[in-house]
Design a protein around this motif. Structure first.
Motif, PDB file in Angstrom:
ATOM      1  N   TRP A 159       0.732  -1.255   0.174  1.00 21.34           N
ATOM      2  CA  TRP A 159       0.042   0.077   0.072  1.00 21.34           C
ATOM      3  C   TRP A 159       1.048   1.305   0.070  1.00 21.34           C
ATOM      4  O   TRP A 159       0.541   2.157  -0.939  1.00 21.34           O
ATOM      5  CB  TRP A 159      -0.716   0.027   1.158  1.00 21.34           C
ATOM      6  CG  TRP A 159      -1.783   1.103   1.493  1.00 21.34           C
ATOM      7  CD1 TRP A 159      -2.240   2.149   0.203  1.00 21.34           C
ATOM      8  CD2 TRP A 159      -2.580   1.728   2.459  1.00 21.34           C
ATOM      9  NE1 TRP A 159      -3.004   2.883   0.871  1.00 21.34           N
ATOM     10  CE2 TRP A 159      -3.353   2.646   2.250  1.00 21.34           C
ATOM     11  CE3 TRP A 159      -2.423   0.976   3.897  1.00 21.34           C
ATOM     12  CZ2 TRP A 159      -4.003   3.315   3.117  1.00 21.34           C
ATOM     13  CZ3 TRP A 159      -3.333   1.757   4.751  1.00 21.34           C
ATOM     14  CH2 TRP A 159      -4.079   2.590   4.318  1.00 21.34           C
ATOM     15  N   TRP A 214      -6.253   0.367  -7.934  1.00 17.80           N
ATOM     16  CA  TRP A 214      -5.550  -0.804  -7.123  1.00 17.80           C
ATOM     17  C   TRP A 214      -6.078  -0.714  -5.683  1.00 17.80           C
ATOM     18  O   TRP A 214      -6.387  -1.922  -5.244  1.00 17.80           O
ATOM     19  CB  TRP A 214      -4.020  -0.183  -6.885  1.00 17.80           C
ATOM     20  CG  TRP A 214      -3.237  -0.924  -5.989  1.00 17.80           C
ATOM     21  CD1 TRP A 214      -2.337  -1.874  -6.569  1.00 17.80           C
ATOM     22  CD2 TRP A 214      -2.927  -0.912  -4.692  1.00 17.80           C
ATOM     23  NE1 TRP A 214      -1.813  -2.592  -5.427  1.00 17.80           N
ATOM     24  CE2 TRP A 214      -2.113  -1.927  -4.307  1.00 17.80           C
ATOM     25  CE3 TRP A 214      -3.415  -0.193  -3.723  1.00 17.80           C
ATOM     26  CZ2 TRP A 214      -1.745  -2.334  -3.021  1.00 17.80           C
ATOM     27  CZ3 TRP A 214      -3.238  -0.555  -2.304  1.00 17.80           C
ATOM     28  CH2 TRP A 214      -2.216  -1.495  -2.046  1.00 17.80           C
ATOM     29  N   ARG A 215      -6.496   0.317  -5.088  1.00 17.50           N
ATOM     30  CA  ARG A 215      -7.343   0.185  -3.735  1.00 17.50           C
ATOM     31  C   ARG A 215      -8.619  -0.506  -3.714  1.00 17.50           C
ATOM     32  O   ARG A 215      -8.967  -1.389  -2.905  1.00 17.50           O
ATOM     33  CB  ARG A 215      -7.418   1.441  -3.010  1.00 17.50           C
ATOM     34  CG  ARG A 215      -6.330   2.426  -2.889  1.00 17.50           C
ATOM     35  CD  ARG A 215      -6.427   3.579  -2.160  1.00 17.50           C
ATOM     36  NE  ARG A 215      -7.478   4.562  -2.737  1.00 17.50           N
ATOM     37  CZ  ARG A 215      -8.307   5.290  -2.133  1.00 17.50           C
ATOM     38  NH1 ARG A 215      -8.310   5.382  -0.633  1.00 17.50           N
ATOM     39  NH2 ARG A 215      -9.206   6.043  -2.743  1.00 17.50           N
ATOM     40  N   TYR A 259      -8.442  -4.047  -4.514  1.00 14.85           N
ATOM     41  CA  TYR A 259      -7.254  -4.942  -3.693  1.00 14.85           C
ATOM     42  C   TYR A 259      -7.862  -6.323  -3.293  1.00 14.85           C
ATOM     43  O   TYR A 259      -8.940  -6.567  -2.929  1.00 14.85           O
ATOM     44  CB  TYR A 259      -6.780  -4.305  -2.500  1.00 14.85           C
ATOM     45  CG  TYR A 259      -5.786  -4.937  -1.537  1.00 14.85           C
ATOM     46  CD1 TYR A 259      -4.468  -4.425  -2.160  1.00 14.85           C
ATOM     47  CD2 TYR A 259      -5.849  -5.276  -0.744  1.00 14.85           C
ATOM     48  CE1 TYR A 259      -3.410  -5.155  -1.541  1.00 14.85           C
ATOM     49  CE2 TYR A 259      -4.887  -6.194  -0.062  1.00 14.85           C
ATOM     50  CZ  TYR A 259      -3.513  -6.040  -0.744  1.00 14.85           C
ATOM     51  OH  TYR A 259      -2.470  -6.441   0.104  1.00 14.85           O
ATOM     52  N   PRO A 260      -6.944  -7.406  -3.619  1.00 14.58           N
ATOM     53  CA  PRO A 260      -5.677  -7.413  -4.027  1.00 14.58           C
ATOM     54  C   PRO A 260      -5.440  -7.788  -5.422  1.00 14.58           C
ATOM     55  O   PRO A 260      -4.324  -8.168  -5.858  1.00 14.58           O
ATOM     56  CB  PRO A 260      -5.305  -8.732  -3.095  1.00 14.58           C
ATOM     57  CG  PRO A 260      -6.296  -9.696  -2.875  1.00 14.58           C
ATOM     58  CD  PRO A 260      -7.591  -8.524  -2.938  1.00 14.58           C
ATOM     59  N   ASP A 280      -2.707  -6.154  -6.787  1.00  9.79           N
ATOM     60  CA  ASP A 280      -1.285  -5.916  -6.439  1.00  9.79           C
ATOM     61  C   ASP A 280      -0.433  -6.887  -6.828  1.00  9.79           C
ATOM     62  O   ASP A 280      -0.557  -8.108  -6.895  1.00  9.79           O
ATOM     63  CB  ASP A 280      -1.468  -6.344  -4.823  1.00  9.79           C
ATOM     64  CG  ASP A 280      -0.390  -6.015  -3.913  1.00  9.79           C
ATOM     65  OD1 ASP A 280       0.377  -5.774  -4.323  1.00  9.79           O
ATOM     66  OD2 ASP A 280      -0.419  -6.854  -2.756  1.00  9.79           O
TER      67      ASP A 280
END
Length: 174
Positions: free
Chosen positions: A118, A138-139, A142-143, A146
């Motif tokens: 993060w 991305w947030r 998530y994941p 990632d």
């Protein structure tokens, strides 16, 4: 933030009307806005299948919608206290700023790796290496996006059996 507020947050972020989102997830056009308003005002809580449909329509992960209820300062404080108990979260002051810290000795390696990932993404945003849109994607997924950890999927037994069958003669010869 309660799920009702998360639905509203993402809907307005995506510039969708209540009626539009309601029809996208399958409510009849006549009542789509009223039905969706019930979920946004908290009078109804969506079940898992509806949460999944909302997440897909809003282009986020279902986990991004169904987060712990932190819609008040007291609720947030109790969430932070639980994180202190479970993961060793502590509060400190650094350079006149209040900071939340994770004690690496009390936290799992996996949590430390996730938080490190993060921070890497936040640093990329801060350094203009990625856009706010990329950071939010991305947030909110998530994941899924990632890349700091390999999120391995275990093959199904059916696939394993098929591979064993396909290579059994080959393996006998070896």
């Amino acid at each position: 933030m309660a799920i009702s507020e998360r639905i509203h947050f993402f809907r307005t972020m995506r510039n969708m009307t209540l009626k539009y989102l309601g029809t996208v997830i399958g409510f009849p056009e006549k009542s789509a806005d009223v039905r969706l308003a019930q979920y946004e005002n908290g009078s109804r809580k969506p079940k898992a299948d509806l949460t999944a449909a909302l997440a897909e329509a809003l282009d986020v992960s279902p986990q991004a919608l169904d987060v712990p209820d932190i819609d008040s300062e007291i609720g947030l404080m109790h969430t932070l206290f639980a994180l202190e108990d479970m993961y060793g979260l502590t509060i400190a002051e650094t350079d006149g700023e209040l900071c939340l810290k994770v004690n690496k000795d009390k936290s799992s390696d996996e949590l430390v790796q996730m938080l490190t990932s993060w921070k890497e993404q936040a640093d990329k945003l801060s350094n203009d290496e990625i856009s706010k849109e990329t950071y939010d994607r991305w947030r909110y997924y998530y994941p899924k996006y990632d890349t700091s950890k390999i999120w391995a999927k275990v093959p199904s037994q059916e696939l394993s059996d098929a591979l064993t069958e396909a290579f059994k003669d080959y393996l006998k010869d070896k």
